[in-house]
Design a protein around this motif. Structure first.
Motif, PDB file in Angstrom:
ATOM      1  N   GLU A  13       0.831  -1.195   0.000  1.00 58.31           N
ATOM      2  CA  GLU A  13       0.000   0.000   0.000  1.00 58.31           C
ATOM      3  C   GLU A  13       0.873   1.256   0.000  1.00 58.31           C
ATOM      4  OE1 GLU A  13      -2.697  -0.104   3.247  1.00 58.31           O
ATOM      5  OE2 GLU A  13      -3.694  -1.940   2.592  1.00 58.31           O
ATOM      6  N   ALA A  14       0.294   2.349  -0.447  1.00 58.41           N
ATOM      7  CA  ALA A  14       1.027   3.617  -0.468  1.00 58.41           C
ATOM      8  C   ALA A  14       1.303   4.072   0.953  1.00 58.41           C
ATOM      9  CB  ALA A  14       0.219   4.672  -1.204  1.00 58.41           C
ATOM     10  N   PRO A  15       2.498   4.615   1.228  1.00 56.28           N
ATOM     11  CA  PRO A  15       2.786   5.138   2.567  1.00 56.28           C
ATOM     12  C   PRO A  15       1.884   6.320   2.875  1.00 56.28           C
ATOM     13  CG  PRO A  15       4.479   5.806   1.000  1.00 56.28           C
ATOM     14  CD  PRO A  15       3.615   4.820   0.285  1.00 56.28           C
ATOM     15  N   SER A  16       1.493   6.471   4.137  1.00 56.87           N
ATOM     16  CA  SER A  16       0.531   7.508   4.497  1.00 56.87           C
ATOM     17  C   SER A  16       1.125   8.618   5.368  1.00 56.87           C
ATOM     18  CB  SER A  16      -0.653   6.882   5.245  1.00 56.87           C
ATOM     19  OG  SER A  16      -0.205   6.198   6.407  1.00 56.87           O
ATOM     20  N   ALA A  17       2.327   8.404   5.890  1.00 58.81           N
ATOM     21  CA  ALA A  17       2.923   9.405   6.778  1.00 58.81           C
ATOM     22  C   ALA A  17       4.416   9.515   6.510  1.00 58.81           C
ATOM     23  CB  ALA A  17       2.685   9.025   8.238  1.00 58.81           C
ATOM     24  N   VAL A  18       4.951  10.686   6.747  1.00 57.21           N
ATOM     25  CA  VAL A  18       6.379  10.925   6.531  1.00 57.21           C
ATOM     26  C   VAL A  18       7.183  10.326   7.672  1.00 57.21           C
ATOM     27  CG1 VAL A  18       8.168  12.687   6.378  1.00 57.21           C
ATOM     28  CG2 VAL A  18       5.980  13.036   5.229  1.00 57.21           C
ATOM     29  N   ASN A  19       8.257   9.637   7.299  1.00 55.65           N
ATOM     30  CA  ASN A  19       9.231   9.162   8.273  1.00 55.65           C
ATOM     31  C   ASN A  19      10.448  10.076   8.163  1.00 55.65           C
ATOM     32  OD1 ASN A  19      11.084   7.894   9.874  1.00 55.65           O
ATOM     33  ND2 ASN A  19      11.183   5.994   8.680  1.00 55.65           N
ATOM     34  N   PRO A  20      10.622  11.019   9.065  1.00 58.37           N
ATOM     35  CA  PRO A  20      11.729  11.981   8.945  1.00 58.37           C
ATOM     36  C   PRO A  20      13.102  11.325   9.005  1.00 58.37           C
ATOM     37  CG  PRO A  20      10.676  12.158  11.090  1.00 58.37           C
ATOM     38  CD  PRO A  20       9.820  11.247  10.275  1.00 58.37           C
ATOM     39  N   ASP A  21      13.156  10.108   9.537  1.00 60.98           N
ATOM     40  CA  ASP A  21      14.424   9.372   9.594  1.00 60.98           C
ATOM     41  C   ASP A  21      14.440   8.232   8.578  1.00 60.98           C
ATOM     42  OD1 ASP A  21      15.370  10.919  11.799  1.00 60.98           O
ATOM     43  OD2 ASP A  21      14.064   9.749  13.118  1.00 60.98           O
ATOM     44  N   GLY A  22      13.670   8.377   7.520  1.00 66.68           N
ATOM     45  CA  GLY A  22      13.540   7.325   6.529  1.00 66.68           C
ATOM     46  C   GLY A  22      14.781   7.118   5.684  1.00 66.68           C
ATOM     47  N   ARG A  23      14.659   6.218   4.714  1.00 63.87           N
ATOM     48  CA  ARG A  23      15.796   5.825   3.869  1.00 63.87           C
ATOM     49  C   ARG A  23      16.399   6.993   3.096  1.00 63.87           C
ATOM     50  NH1 ARG A  23      12.948   1.242   0.430  1.00 63.87           N
ATOM     51  NH2 ARG A  23      11.095   2.408   1.107  1.00 63.87           N
ATOM     52  N   PHE A  24      15.601   8.029   2.844  1.00 64.76           N
ATOM     53  CA  PHE A  24      16.098   9.128   2.016  1.00 64.76           C
ATOM     54  C   PHE A  24      16.140  10.463   2.759  1.00 64.76           C
ATOM     55  CE2 PHE A  24      14.925   5.788  -0.854  1.00 64.76           C
ATOM     56  CZ  PHE A  24      15.967   5.800  -1.765  1.00 64.76           C
ATOM     57  N   ALA A  25      16.193  10.371   4.070  1.00 70.02           N
ATOM     58  CA  ALA A  25      16.344  11.583   4.871  1.00 70.02           C
ATOM     59  C   ALA A  25      17.645  12.287   4.473  1.00 70.02           C
ATOM     60  CB  ALA A  25      16.367  11.230   6.354  1.00 70.02           C
ATOM     61  N   GLY A  26      17.555  13.568   4.178  1.00 72.38           N
ATOM     62  CA  GLY A  26      18.729  14.334   3.778  1.00 72.38           C
ATOM     63  C   GLY A  26      19.109  14.178   2.324  1.00 72.38           C
ATOM     64  N   LYS A  27      18.367  13.376   1.566  1.00 75.07           N
ATOM     65  CA  LYS A  27      18.663  13.160   0.148  1.00 75.07           C
ATOM     66  C   LYS A  27      17.747  14.029  -0.716  1.00 75.07           C
ATOM     67  CE  LYS A  27      21.697   9.741   0.636  1.00 75.07           C
ATOM     68  NZ  LYS A  27      21.373   8.376   0.209  1.00 75.07           N
ATOM     69  N   VAL A  28      18.276  14.451  -1.858  1.00 79.11           N
ATOM     70  CA  VAL A  28      17.516  15.259  -2.811  1.00 79.11           C
ATOM     71  C   VAL A  28      17.256  14.415  -4.048  1.00 79.11           C
ATOM     72  CG1 VAL A  28      17.517  17.328  -4.251  1.00 79.11           C
ATOM     73  CG2 VAL A  28      18.525  17.392  -1.956  1.00 79.11           C
ATOM     74  N   ILE A  29      15.991  14.338  -4.444  1.00 81.84           N
ATOM     75  CA  ILE A  29      15.570  13.462  -5.540  1.00 81.84           C
ATOM     76  C   ILE A  29      14.835  14.270  -6.585  1.00 81.84           C
ATOM     77  CG2 ILE A  29      14.190  11.447  -6.159  1.00 81.84           C
ATOM     78  CD1 ILE A  29      14.947  11.875  -2.527  1.00 81.84           C
ATOM     79  N   ALA A  30      15.124  14.022  -7.851  1.00 82.55           N
ATOM     80  CA  ALA A  30      14.406  14.641  -8.959  1.00 82.55           C
ATOM     81  C   ALA A  30      13.704  13.552  -9.762  1.00 82.55           C
ATOM     82  CB  ALA A  30      15.355  15.422  -9.861  1.00 82.55           C
ATOM     83  N   VAL A  31      12.434  13.775 -10.101  1.00 81.20           N
ATOM     84  CA  VAL A  31      11.625  12.779 -10.811  1.00 81.20           C
ATOM     85  C   VAL A  31      10.939  13.454 -11.990  1.00 81.20           C
ATOM     86  CG1 VAL A  31       9.691  11.159 -10.648  1.00 81.20           C
ATOM     87  CG2 VAL A  31      11.197  11.508  -8.676  1.00 81.20           C
ATOM     88  N   THR A  32      11.160  12.924 -13.196  1.00 84.59           N
ATOM     89  CA  THR A  32      10.403  13.408 -14.358  1.00 84.59           C
ATOM     90  C   THR A  32       9.165  12.533 -14.531  1.00 84.59           C
ATOM     91  OG1 THR A  32      11.570  12.012 -15.980  1.00 84.59           O
ATOM     92  CG2 THR A  32      12.535  14.169 -15.471  1.00 84.59           C
ATOM     93  N   GLY A  33       8.145  13.091 -15.186  1.00 81.17           N
ATOM     94  CA  GLY A  33       6.904  12.342 -15.344  1.00 81.17           C
ATOM     95  C   GLY A  33       6.275  12.017 -14.004  1.00 81.17           C
ATOM     96  N   GLY A  34       6.332  12.967 -13.073  1.00 79.52           N
ATOM     97  CA  GLY A  34       5.952  12.684 -11.691  1.00 79.52           C
ATOM     98  C   GLY A  34       4.542  13.066 -11.311  1.00 79.52           C
ATOM     99  N   ASN A  35       3.688  13.384 -12.281  1.00 79.90           N
ATOM    100  CA  ASN A  35       2.367  13.864 -11.907  1.00 79.90           C
ATOM    101  C   ASN A  35       1.257  12.812 -11.977  1.00 79.90           C
ATOM    102  OD1 ASN A  35       2.155  13.697 -14.668  1.00 79.90           O
ATOM    103  ND2 ASN A  35       1.615  15.841 -15.011  1.00 79.90           N
ATOM    104  N   SER A  36       1.584  11.579 -12.358  1.00 77.06           N
ATOM    105  CA  SER A  36       0.565  10.524 -12.374  1.00 77.06           C
ATOM    106  C   SER A  36       1.251   9.164 -12.414  1.00 77.06           C
ATOM    107  CB  SER A  36      -0.370  10.667 -13.589  1.00 77.06           C
ATOM    108  OG  SER A  36       0.326  10.408 -14.797  1.00 77.06           O
ATOM    109  N   GLY A  37       0.458   8.113 -12.221  1.00 77.04           N
ATOM    110  CA  GLY A  37       0.946   6.750 -12.364  1.00 77.04           C
ATOM    111  C   GLY A  37       2.132   6.410 -11.485  1.00 77.04           C
ATOM    112  N   ILE A  38       3.093   5.699 -12.058  1.00 70.54           N
ATOM    113  CA  ILE A  38       4.283   5.280 -11.319  1.00 70.54           C
ATOM    114  C   ILE A  38       5.062   6.497 -10.825  1.00 70.54           C
ATOM    115  CG2 ILE A  38       6.502   4.096 -11.498  1.00 70.54           C
ATOM    116  CD1 ILE A  38       5.191   2.228 -13.570  1.00 70.54           C
ATOM    117  N   GLY A  39       5.118   7.544 -11.639  1.00 69.41           N
ATOM    118  CA  GLY A  39       5.860   8.736 -11.242  1.00 69.41           C
ATOM    119  C   GLY A  39       5.321   9.367  -9.982  1.00 69.41           C
TER     120      GLY A  39
END
Length: 294
Positions: free
Chosen positions: A37-63
């Motif tokens: 299922e889709a995650p419902s809450a932010v984990n501030p200490d999650g796997r990508f804490a402090g990381k910067v991510i860029a996503v193209t095609g990010g407004n629907s579907g898998i993106g």
């Protein structure tokens, strides 16, 4: 395995209810017919804490599912696509859930817009740790001789050139900062020659070529991988199936894992490839077809 970890059938039938329940729960969690299922809450200490991510095609579907998943795992995400209203809607929904996301309208067919998108990421957050080249289109199925030249060109510009532009502008940033990860969206069509989607096949085969060429960047502490889904429950798939008169239920019978995949489980695969758990994965394609390529 010890006896404690391998209960007998008699134990399970006569008083081993707790063990049985534990095993049943474990089996359910690993069931290939039950996507995450889709995650419902932010984990501030999650796997990508402090990381910067860029996503193209990010407004629907898998993106969109991946943008949300990165943000829920503590990442700072910049995402782009063509449709501005939909992108702003996704941005608002994720921010309301506590995610740190920024929308930048971007058409990946235009290299200047892709360069602007990468620059917007570094201008906003100061670096770029992960690029997910996801933007893509799926044209009306047709045999090679019936494909309009402008449709073939648009397919290649979006699905192949868009990935190239993303890599071209992200790699210098990652080299300068000393690390980075790039994940490209491929497809089962990158491994097959489906006769009625030659333009789509060609674009996704190009993605594999770019991914494999990117393996050399390991010396710069940059990893490049791609992921190949089969049929995923997205607006693009729904539109394609409707045009061809197909149904999810009818097509699922032809798949090794007999169901349509879910965007959230694709997002989990992408997050794995982008994470520090995947340091040995480089220059390769990740089979997310549920066994269709086996």
């Amino acid at each position: 395995m010890s006896d404690d970890m391998n209960p007998s059938r008699r134990t399970l039938l006569t008083g081993g209810a707790a063990v049985a329940a534990t095993m049943a729960a474990s089996a359910a969690a690993a069931n290939s017919m039950d996507p995450v299922e889709a995650p419902s809450a932010v984990n501030p200490d999650g796997r990508f804490a402090g990381k910067v991510i860029a996503v193209t095609g990010g407004n629907s579907g898998i993106g969109a599912a991946t943008v949300r998943a990165f943000a829920m795992e503590g990442g700072q995400v910049v995402f782009g696509a063509r449709r501005d209203e939909l992108g702003r809607q996704v941005e608002a929904e994720i921010r309301e859930a506590g995610g740190d996301v920024t929308w930048v309208q971007t058409d990946v067919r235009d290299p200047a817009q892709v360069e602007r998108f990468v620059n917007a990421t570094t201008d906003t957050y100061g670096r770029l740790d992960v690029l997910f080249n996801n933007a893509g289109i799926f044209m009306t199925p047709a045999l090679i001789e019936d494909i309009a030249i402008e449709n073939f060109d648009d397919m290649m510009l979006t699905n192949a050139n868009g990935v190239f532009y993303g890599m071209k502008y992200a790699i210098p940033v990652m080299k300068a900062q000393g690390n980075g990860v790039i994940v490209n969206m491929a497809s089962v069509a990158a491994h097959r020659g489906f006769p009625n989607t030659a333009h789509y096949n060609a674009s996704k085969h190009a993605v594999l070529g770019l991914t494999r060429a990117g393996a050399q960047l390991a010396k710069d502490n940059i990893r490049v991988t791609s992921i190949s889904p089969l049929a995923v429950d997205t607006p693009m798939l729904e539109e394609s199936f409707e045009f061809q008169g197909l149904t999810y239920e009818g097509m699922a019978d032809f798949f090794v894992t007999p169901r349509i995949m879910d965007p959230n489980e694709m997002a989990e695969g992408i997050l794995f490839l982008a994470s520090d758990a995947a340091t040995a994965f480089n220059g390769m394609d990740f089979d997310a077809t549920g066994g269709q390529l086996a």
